[in-house]
Design a protein around this motif. Structure first.
Motif, PDB file in Angstrom:
ATOM      1  N   HIS A 107       1.237  -1.411   0.486  1.00  0.00           N
ATOM      2  CA  HIS A 107      -0.178  -0.316   0.304  1.00  0.00           C
ATOM      3  C   HIS A 107       1.094   1.558   0.437  1.00  0.00           C
ATOM      4  CE1 HIS A 107       0.643  -0.276   3.873  1.00  0.00           C
ATOM      5  NE2 HIS A 107       0.563   0.815   4.153  1.00  0.00           N
ATOM      6  N   GLU A 108       0.511   2.610  -0.433  1.00  0.00           N
ATOM      7  CA  GLU A 108       1.027   3.509   0.075  1.00  0.00           C
ATOM      8  C   GLU A 108       0.146   4.518   1.498  1.00  0.00           C
ATOM      9  OE1 GLU A 108       1.425   7.270  -3.580  1.00  0.00           O
ATOM     10  OE2 GLU A 108       2.126   4.890  -4.250  1.00  0.00           O
ATOM     11  N   GLU A 109       0.980   5.218   1.919  1.00  0.00           N
ATOM     12  CA  GLU A 109       0.566   6.078   2.863  1.00  0.00           C
ATOM     13  C   GLU A 109       1.062   7.282   2.567  1.00  0.00           C
ATOM     14  OE1 GLU A 109       0.477   6.037   7.149  1.00  0.00           O
ATOM     15  OE2 GLU A 109       0.629   4.013   6.336  1.00  0.00           O
ATOM     16  N   ARG A 110       0.339   8.653   3.459  1.00  0.00           N
ATOM     17  CA  ARG A 110       1.338   9.346   3.160  1.00  0.00           C
ATOM     18  C   ARG A 110       1.968  10.143   4.548  1.00  0.00           C
ATOM     19  NH1 ARG A 110       1.864  13.347  -0.268  1.00  0.00           N
ATOM     20  NH2 ARG A 110       2.042  15.455  -0.553  1.00  0.00           N
ATOM     21  N   ILE A 111       3.389  10.687   4.548  1.00  0.00           N
ATOM     22  CA  ILE A 111       4.125  10.350   5.784  1.00  0.00           C
ATOM     23  C   ILE A 111       4.527  11.119   6.329  1.00  0.00           C
ATOM     24  CG2 ILE A 111       6.531   9.115   6.510  1.00  0.00           C
ATOM     25  CD1 ILE A 111       4.275   7.198   6.607  1.00  0.00           C
ATOM     26  N   ASP A 112       4.594  12.064   7.711  1.00  0.00           N
ATOM     27  CA  ASP A 112       5.202  13.421   7.672  1.00  0.00           C
ATOM     28  C   ASP A 112       6.613  13.218   7.920  1.00  0.00           C
ATOM     29  OD1 ASP A 112       1.958  14.811   8.050  1.00  0.00           O
ATOM     30  OD2 ASP A 112       1.540  13.930   9.663  1.00  0.00           O
ATOM     31  N   VAL A 147       4.936   7.104   0.589  1.00  0.00           N
ATOM     32  CA  VAL A 147       5.637   6.288   0.457  1.00  0.00           C
ATOM     33  C   VAL A 147       5.395   4.841   0.915  1.00  0.00           C
ATOM     34  CG1 VAL A 147       7.782   4.780   2.303  1.00  0.00           C
ATOM     35  CG2 VAL A 147       7.049   7.597   2.196  1.00  0.00           C
ATOM     36  N   GLN A 148       5.218   4.163  -0.394  1.00  0.00           N
ATOM     37  CA  GLN A 148       5.138   2.769  -0.954  1.00  0.00           C
ATOM     38  C   GLN A 148       5.787   1.810   0.349  1.00  0.00           C
ATOM     39  OE1 GLN A 148       6.492   1.453  -4.374  1.00  0.00           O
ATOM     40  NE2 GLN A 148       5.296   3.069  -5.343  1.00  0.00           N
ATOM     41  N   PHE A 149       4.686   0.761   1.003  1.00  0.00           N
ATOM     42  CA  PHE A 149       5.197   0.032   1.940  1.00  0.00           C
ATOM     43  C   PHE A 149       4.554  -1.288   1.899  1.00  0.00           C
ATOM     44  CE2 PHE A 149       4.767   3.765   4.508  1.00  0.00           C
ATOM     45  CZ  PHE A 149       5.204   3.357   4.891  1.00  0.00           C
ATOM     46  N   ILE A 150       5.875  -2.673   2.016  1.00  0.00           N
ATOM     47  CA  ILE A 150       5.472  -3.987   1.928  1.00  0.00           C
ATOM     48  C   ILE A 150       5.233  -4.439   2.760  1.00  0.00           C
ATOM     49  CG2 ILE A 150       6.571  -5.919   0.529  1.00  0.00           C
ATOM     50  CD1 ILE A 150       7.916  -4.267  -1.200  1.00  0.00           C
ATOM     51  N   ASN A 194       9.271   0.724   0.772  1.00  0.00           N
ATOM     52  CA  ASN A 194       9.719   1.016  -0.238  1.00  0.00           C
ATOM     53  C   ASN A 194      10.793   2.046  -0.936  1.00  0.00           C
ATOM     54  OD1 ASN A 194      10.654  -0.539  -2.824  1.00  0.00           O
ATOM     55  ND2 ASN A 194       8.857  -0.496  -3.569  1.00  0.00           N
ATOM     56  N   GLU A 195      11.887   2.737  -0.516  1.00  0.00           N
ATOM     57  CA  GLU A 195      12.139   4.399  -1.204  1.00  0.00           C
ATOM     58  C   GLU A 195      12.869   3.787  -1.633  1.00  0.00           C
ATOM     59  OE1 GLU A 195      10.998   7.571   1.487  1.00  0.00           O
ATOM     60  OE2 GLU A 195      11.939   6.303   2.796  1.00  0.00           O
ATOM     61  N   ASP A 196      13.683   4.726  -2.794  1.00  0.00           N
ATOM     62  CA  ASP A 196      14.858   4.970  -3.196  1.00  0.00           C
ATOM     63  C   ASP A 196      16.509   5.151  -2.213  1.00  0.00           C
ATOM     64  OD1 ASP A 196      14.191   3.919  -5.692  1.00  0.00           O
ATOM     65  OD2 ASP A 196      13.987   5.949  -6.276  1.00  0.00           O
ATOM     66  N   THR A 197      16.835   4.975  -2.508  1.00  0.00           N
ATOM     67  CA  THR A 197      17.861   5.810  -1.722  1.00  0.00           C
ATOM     68  C   THR A 197      18.895   6.570  -2.031  1.00  0.00           C
ATOM     69  OG1 THR A 197      19.896   3.818  -1.774  1.00  0.00           O
ATOM     70  CG2 THR A 197      18.727   3.713  -0.379  1.00  0.00           C
ATOM     71  N   ALA A 253       9.880   1.723  -7.926  1.00  0.00           N
ATOM     72  CA  ALA A 253       8.068   1.406  -8.969  1.00  0.00           C
ATOM     73  C   ALA A 253       8.449  -0.358  -9.277  1.00  0.00           C
ATOM     74  CB  ALA A 253       8.235   1.923  -9.978  1.00  0.00           C
ATOM     75  N   ASN A 254      10.023  -0.546  -9.290  1.00  0.00           N
ATOM     76  CA  ASN A 254      10.070  -2.088 -10.628  1.00  0.00           C
ATOM     77  C   ASN A 254      10.090  -2.931  -9.218  1.00  0.00           C
ATOM     78  OD1 ASN A 254      10.546  -1.780 -12.466  1.00  0.00           O
ATOM     79  ND2 ASN A 254      12.760  -1.793 -12.350  1.00  0.00           N
ATOM     80  N   LEU A 255      10.162  -2.372  -7.943  1.00  0.00           N
ATOM     81  CA  LEU A 255      10.459  -3.585  -7.145  1.00  0.00           C
ATOM     82  C   LEU A 255       8.862  -3.689  -6.400  1.00  0.00           C
ATOM     83  CD1 LEU A 255      12.279  -5.430  -5.020  1.00  0.00           C
ATOM     84  CD2 LEU A 255      12.077  -3.099  -3.293  1.00  0.00           C
ATOM     85  N   TYR A 256       7.946  -2.541  -6.109  1.00  0.00           N
ATOM     86  CA  TYR A 256       6.809  -2.445  -5.904  1.00  0.00           C
ATOM     87  C   TYR A 256       5.544  -3.727  -6.566  1.00  0.00           C
ATOM     88  CZ  TYR A 256       2.191  -0.053  -4.029  1.00  0.00           C
ATOM     89  OH  TYR A 256       2.195  -0.404  -3.483  1.00  0.00           O
TER      90      TYR A 256
END
Length: 215
Positions: free
Chosen positions: A36-41, A65-68, A82-85, A98-101
């Motif tokens: 899922h994707e969630e808005r993070i403060d 932010v995407q979550f697994i 799931n974030e780019d570094t 995006a690919n990992l998601y």
């Protein structure tokens, strides 16, 4: 003073070990149950545990932010971000969020028909501080016990331990062969200078006492 020295050393190595534990890759074998994707403060100190791959993101107070979500073989749950570094630290150079998601969505399975995967990640999970480890890659495996051996972290720690041990050995030899003789020489010179001053002071005192007697 000795206690302060040992406290500082213990604090330093504890922080360094925590830094390595956070940064080095680890593996979990899980069954992906959802994404899922969630808005993070990002307006408090925990911002340091979220990636800042772009200059623009550093100015944002919140972002999506995407979550697994996964379940381990023992039934315990785990959630990965799931974030780019990008080019930041740790240097995983992850640009394929995006690919990992997409891979994670394709590997979602049920309890009755599980598909086990090995998730390579870094970071920590803290429910209290809402900190999530960052997933780096996902690889299908045969079962919940089929956990890959962590070659990178093992070789890194062996190499680091070897280099540290060698550096410490060379430092001990350098201190014994170069620094200690130099310090001893300086100490001897100071002692000799002090003895010379003391002798001159005694001679002057003797001369002064003789002069007073003659008067």
């Amino acid at each position: 003073m000795v206690y302060v020295k040992w406290f500082v050393l213990l604090l330093f190595w504890t922080l360094f070990a925590a830094f390595l534990h956070y940064s080095l890759p680890k593996y979990d074998v899980v069954r992906i149950v959802n994404t899922h994707e969630e808005r993070i403060d990002l307006d408090d100190w925990t911002r340091i545990f979220w990636s800042d791959p772009t200059a623009q993101s550093k100015r944002l107070m919140n972002r999506d932010v995407q979550f697994i979500q996964g379940v381990r073989g023992n039934g315990r749950t785990i959630v990965y971000r799931n974030e780019d570094t990008g080019w930041g630290w740790p240097p995983y150079f992850k640009f394929d969020t995006a690919n990992l998601y997409t891979e994670a969505n394709d590997l979602v399975s049920t309890k009755t028909d599980p598909q086990w995967v090995a998730v390579r990640y870094f970071g920590w999970r803290s429910i209290f501080f809402s900190i999530f480890p960052n997933a780096i890659s996902i690889t299908p495996v045969d079962g919940p016990e089929d956990k890959p051996f962590n070659w990178f972290s093992t070789l890194f720690l062996i190499t680091f331990g070897g280099l540290f041990g060698y550096g410490y050995y060379r430092w001990r030899r350098f201190r014994r062969d170069r620094l200690s003789p130099a310090f001893d020489e300086v100490s001897d010179n100071f002692s000799a200078a002090g003895d010379a001053i003391s002798r001159k002071r005694n001679r002057f005192q003797a001369w002064l006492d003789t002069w007073k007697t003659k008067k």
